[in-house]
Scaffold this motif. Sequence first.
Motif, PDB file in Angstrom:
ATOM      1  N   GLU A 154      10.572  38.571 -78.840  1.00 27.08           N
ATOM      2  CA  GLU A 154       9.781  37.466 -78.713  1.00 27.08           C
ATOM      3  C   GLU A 154       8.290  38.042 -78.586  1.00 27.08           C
ATOM      4  O   GLU A 154       7.353  37.436 -79.055  1.00 27.08           O
ATOM      5  N   THR A 155       8.093  38.856 -77.597  1.00 31.67           N
ATOM      6  CA  THR A 155       6.797  39.541 -77.193  1.00 31.67           C
ATOM      7  C   THR A 155       6.088  40.191 -78.309  1.00 31.67           C
ATOM      8  O   THR A 155       4.940  39.839 -78.877  1.00 31.67           O
ATOM      9  N   LEU A 156       7.084  41.002 -79.012  1.00 34.22           N
ATOM     10  CA  LEU A 156       6.281  41.463 -80.261  1.00 34.22           C
ATOM     11  C   LEU A 156       6.082  40.789 -81.382  1.00 34.22           C
ATOM     12  O   LEU A 156       4.962  40.874 -82.152  1.00 34.22           O
ATOM     13  N   GLN A 157       6.927  39.755 -81.625  1.00 33.40           N
ATOM     14  CA  GLN A 157       6.639  38.828 -82.532  1.00 33.40           C
ATOM     15  C   GLN A 157       5.342  37.912 -82.522  1.00 33.40           C
ATOM     16  O   GLN A 157       4.558  37.728 -83.186  1.00 33.40           O
ATOM     17  N   ARG A 158       5.170  37.564 -80.943  1.00 32.44           N
ATOM     18  CA  ARG A 158       3.973  36.894 -80.685  1.00 32.44           C
ATOM     19  C   ARG A 158       2.856  37.646 -80.642  1.00 32.44           C
ATOM     20  O   ARG A 158       1.758  37.156 -81.634  1.00 32.44           O
ATOM     21  N   LEU A 159       2.786  38.914 -80.706  1.00 29.29           N
ATOM     22  CA  LEU A 159       1.663  39.669 -80.867  1.00 29.29           C
ATOM     23  C   LEU A 159       1.453  40.129 -82.237  1.00 29.29           C
ATOM     24  O   LEU A 159       0.288  39.943 -82.996  1.00 29.29           O
ATOM     25  N   ARG A 160       2.537  40.124 -83.217  1.00 27.58           N
ATOM     26  CA  ARG A 160       2.510  40.239 -84.516  1.00 27.58           C
ATOM     27  C   ARG A 160       1.786  38.974 -85.273  1.00 27.58           C
ATOM     28  O   ARG A 160       0.888  39.217 -86.019  1.00 27.58           O
ATOM     29  N   ASN A 161       2.383  38.006 -84.712  1.00 29.95           N
ATOM     30  CA  ASN A 161       1.565  36.760 -85.277  1.00 29.95           C
ATOM     31  C   ASN A 161       0.242  36.432 -85.149  1.00 29.95           C
ATOM     32  O   ASN A 161      -0.542  36.192 -86.097  1.00 29.95           O
ATOM     33  N   THR A 162      -0.325  37.032 -83.859  1.00 33.37           N
ATOM     34  CA  THR A 162      -1.565  37.082 -83.755  1.00 33.37           C
ATOM     35  C   THR A 162      -2.547  37.953 -84.432  1.00 33.37           C
ATOM     36  O   THR A 162      -3.517  37.480 -85.151  1.00 33.37           O
ATOM     37  N   PHE A 163      -2.012  38.991 -84.592  1.00 33.99           N
ATOM     38  CA  PHE A 163      -2.570  40.051 -85.530  1.00 33.99           C
ATOM     39  C   PHE A 163      -2.698  39.517 -86.960  1.00 33.99           C
ATOM     40  O   PHE A 163      -3.630  39.653 -87.642  1.00 33.99           O
ATOM     41  N   ASN A 164      -1.553  38.922 -87.431  1.00 35.13           N
ATOM     42  CA  ASN A 164      -1.691  38.592 -88.830  1.00 35.13           C
ATOM     43  C   ASN A 164      -2.598  37.204 -88.937  1.00 35.13           C
ATOM     44  O   ASN A 164      -3.106  37.049 -90.006  1.00 35.13           O
ATOM     45  N   SER A 165      -2.823  36.630 -88.095  1.00 37.15           N
ATOM     46  CA  SER A 165      -3.740  35.606 -88.246  1.00 37.15           C
ATOM     47  C   SER A 165      -5.148  36.105 -88.159  1.00 37.15           C
ATOM     48  O   SER A 165      -6.134  35.266 -88.509  1.00 37.15           O
ATOM     49  N   GLY A 166      -5.320  37.179 -87.940  1.00 31.77           N
ATOM     50  CA  GLY A 166      -6.853  37.834 -88.204  1.00 31.77           C
ATOM     51  C   GLY A 166      -7.658  37.537 -86.826  1.00 31.77           C
ATOM     52  O   GLY A 166      -8.852  38.145 -86.720  1.00 31.77           O
ATOM     53  N   ARG A 167      -7.036  37.176 -85.706  1.00 31.02           N
ATOM     54  CA  ARG A 167      -7.904  36.756 -84.526  1.00 31.02           C
ATOM     55  C   ARG A 167      -8.574  38.151 -83.891  1.00 31.02           C
ATOM     56  O   ARG A 167      -9.600  38.004 -83.393  1.00 31.02           O
ATOM     57  N   THR A 168      -7.981  39.121 -84.002  1.00 27.56           N
ATOM     58  CA  THR A 168      -8.515  40.206 -83.386  1.00 27.56           C
ATOM     59  C   THR A 168      -9.590  40.939 -84.207  1.00 27.56           C
ATOM     60  O   THR A 168     -10.181  42.109 -83.557  1.00 27.56           O
ATOM     61  N   ARG A 169      -9.813  40.503 -85.317  1.00 23.98           N
ATOM     62  CA  ARG A 169     -10.675  41.262 -86.249  1.00 23.98           C
ATOM     63  C   ARG A 169     -12.242  41.295 -86.139  1.00 23.98           C
ATOM     64  O   ARG A 169     -12.981  42.195 -86.436  1.00 23.98           O
ATOM     65  N   PRO A 170     -12.640  39.970 -85.608  1.00 27.58           N
ATOM     66  CA  PRO A 170     -14.175  39.878 -85.563  1.00 27.58           C
ATOM     67  C   PRO A 170     -14.801  40.626 -84.409  1.00 27.58           C
ATOM     68  O   PRO A 170     -13.962  40.677 -83.198  1.00 27.58           O
ATOM     69  N   GLU A 171     -15.969  41.039 -84.616  1.00 30.53           N
ATOM     70  CA  GLU A 171     -16.592  41.784 -83.655  1.00 30.53           C
ATOM     71  C   GLU A 171     -16.494  41.172 -82.402  1.00 30.53           C
ATOM     72  O   GLU A 171     -16.529  41.608 -81.193  1.00 30.53           O
ATOM     73  N   ALA A 172     -16.983  39.941 -82.397  1.00 27.71           N
ATOM     74  CA  ALA A 172     -17.395  39.089 -81.244  1.00 27.71           C
ATOM     75  C   ALA A 172     -15.888  39.116 -80.343  1.00 27.71           C
ATOM     76  O   ALA A 172     -16.091  39.095 -79.008  1.00 27.71           O
ATOM     77  N   PHE A 173     -15.033  38.944 -80.755  1.00 24.13           N
ATOM     78  CA  PHE A 173     -13.683  38.889 -80.252  1.00 24.13           C
ATOM     79  C   PHE A 173     -13.428  40.234 -79.583  1.00 24.13           C
ATOM     80  O   PHE A 173     -12.672  40.273 -78.038  1.00 24.13           O
ATOM     81  N   ARG A 174     -13.704  41.270 -80.111  1.00 26.37           N
ATOM     82  CA  ARG A 174     -13.403  42.757 -79.565  1.00 26.37           C
ATOM     83  C   ARG A 174     -14.095  42.834 -78.391  1.00 26.37           C
ATOM     84  O   ARG A 174     -13.752  43.615 -77.404  1.00 26.37           O
ATOM     85  N   ALA A 175     -15.481  42.718 -78.677  1.00 32.72           N
ATOM     86  CA  ALA A 175     -16.221  42.637 -77.484  1.00 32.72           C
ATOM     87  C   ALA A 175     -15.981  42.189 -76.209  1.00 32.72           C
ATOM     88  O   ALA A 175     -16.141  42.414 -75.254  1.00 32.72           O
ATOM     89  N   ALA A 176     -15.740  40.570 -76.628  1.00 31.31           N
ATOM     90  CA  ALA A 176     -15.259  39.705 -75.465  1.00 31.31           C
ATOM     91  C   ALA A 176     -14.043  40.467 -74.624  1.00 31.31           C
ATOM     92  O   ALA A 176     -13.978  40.487 -73.461  1.00 31.31           O
ATOM     93  N   GLN A 177     -13.206  40.993 -75.577  1.00 33.55           N
ATOM     94  CA  GLN A 177     -12.017  41.658 -74.727  1.00 33.55           C
ATOM     95  C   GLN A 177     -12.461  42.926 -73.962  1.00 33.55           C
ATOM     96  O   GLN A 177     -11.888  43.153 -72.705  1.00 33.55           O
ATOM     97  N   LEU A 178     -13.555  43.832 -74.485  1.00 31.12           N
ATOM     98  CA  LEU A 178     -13.890  44.993 -73.823  1.00 31.12           C
ATOM     99  C   LEU A 178     -14.726  44.477 -72.459  1.00 31.12           C
ATOM    100  O   LEU A 178     -14.588  45.180 -71.367  1.00 31.12           O
TER     101      LEU A 178
END
Length: 469
Positions: free
Chosen positions: A6-30
């Motif tokens: 369940e955890t891995l599928q949740r993360l895969r779904n997020t990645f496939n949605s494109g959520r982690t790709r924008p620079e602003a999102f990456r910078a916010a997580q850092l």
Amino acid sequence: MDPHAETLQRLRNTFNSGRTRPEAFRAAQLEALGRFLRDNRDRLLGALADDLRKAPFEAEVSELSICRSEINLALNNLHSWMQDQPVDTNLATRLDAAFIRKEPFGLVLIISPWNYPLNLAVVPLVGAIAAGNCVVLKPSELSRGVERIMAEVLPRYLDPSCFAVVLGGPQETASLLENKFDYIFFTGSTRVGKLVMAAAARHLTPVTLELGGKNPCYVDDAVDVQTVANRLAWARFFNAGQTCVAPDYVLCSAGTRDRLLPALQAAVRRFYGEDPRRSPDLGRIVSPKHFHRLRALLGSGRLVIGGQTDEEELYVAPTVLVDVKEDEPVMREEIFGPILPILTVGGLDEAIAFINRQDKPLALYAFSTRSQVVRHVLDRTSSGGFCGNDGILHITLTSLPFGGVGPSGMGNYHGRFSFDTFSHHRGCLLRRPGLEKLNSLRYPPYAQRGLGLLLRTVEIQRRECCALL
């Protein structure tokens, strides 16, 4: 049922949605990761003291500071790292765009060890986040205090749809590795590294393996022995010797050994006092299992410095062994503790031959006031990293790649290299839709008369060079 599905599928779904790709999102997580370090500094220092009795000074220098530097470097350079990298074209594609795109792999697994439980978890995590991946972090169960903070506190700072911590020991790790990941980053022993690589092979998953090995240190006759002793003792006994890049043994002449021993004794006394057990600056061994393994190694060679142990405290004194033979137990495995064997050799060439008989190490050290000696060792050997006239310090440079070679590992990271490790380098060519007549040379039916012209448009020619006779 797979407990991680369940955890891995949740993360895969997020990645496939494109959520982690924008620079602003990456910078916010850092930025959030940086806040985690600032807000929980005292708690992390306490956990490191509980797990390894790590002195606050050592913890700040080797854990918190390095993590902060990696985060700040990534934030300072994230925009430029993410940019497409233009590349040269040939005559056939001169009017087109060719470039390398750095794209995230997807779902990344990071398995971190216990000896630097914060540093060796957070530094690769910085690279994985900067590159736009979703991450599963598996911290070591041996460093329980830091593991607990990673599991309970870190998820409050990072987006839970993109990041998860999985707890447990070898059995849980093996279960986790049954799943398919897009990249696996492992730091630990060579033995476990082989198991990780075998598990990854079942899914054709690429890996970075940061392993260990026996790091040689050659000490030339032309040295200031006290300077060498200070730097050698610091590098070997830092974190109670539980450092993958610590000098694992010394090679030197018999005369240099006899000069080095009193200097090492003086360094140990100056660093840790007459009774190192009472020093607040000397750590402890992580577990009874590791303590018993180290105590057994004290039977190799002849004891000249230290050797005292205390099972209740998991204490092993800073120890130096001499008259050690190549086939003794202390030379057959990575020591990973405050024990330093010294082996005598007839000279530089014999030392190099000895080093080259062994597996390629993670780090290699050479001490000499003669620069040509240090350069000769560098030129004639191979290792993951190299440092002349000091120990460990090369890994503090984010401008240098950190990683092993052969049995000491594969792949590298730190700084820009972390971003590249967790990025797929996608080769891209964008051609113009028109100008079709220029392509006719490559289409059937083939005409031999056009072959030469076609080859001139795609083939690299040797540059003419001028030789002085």
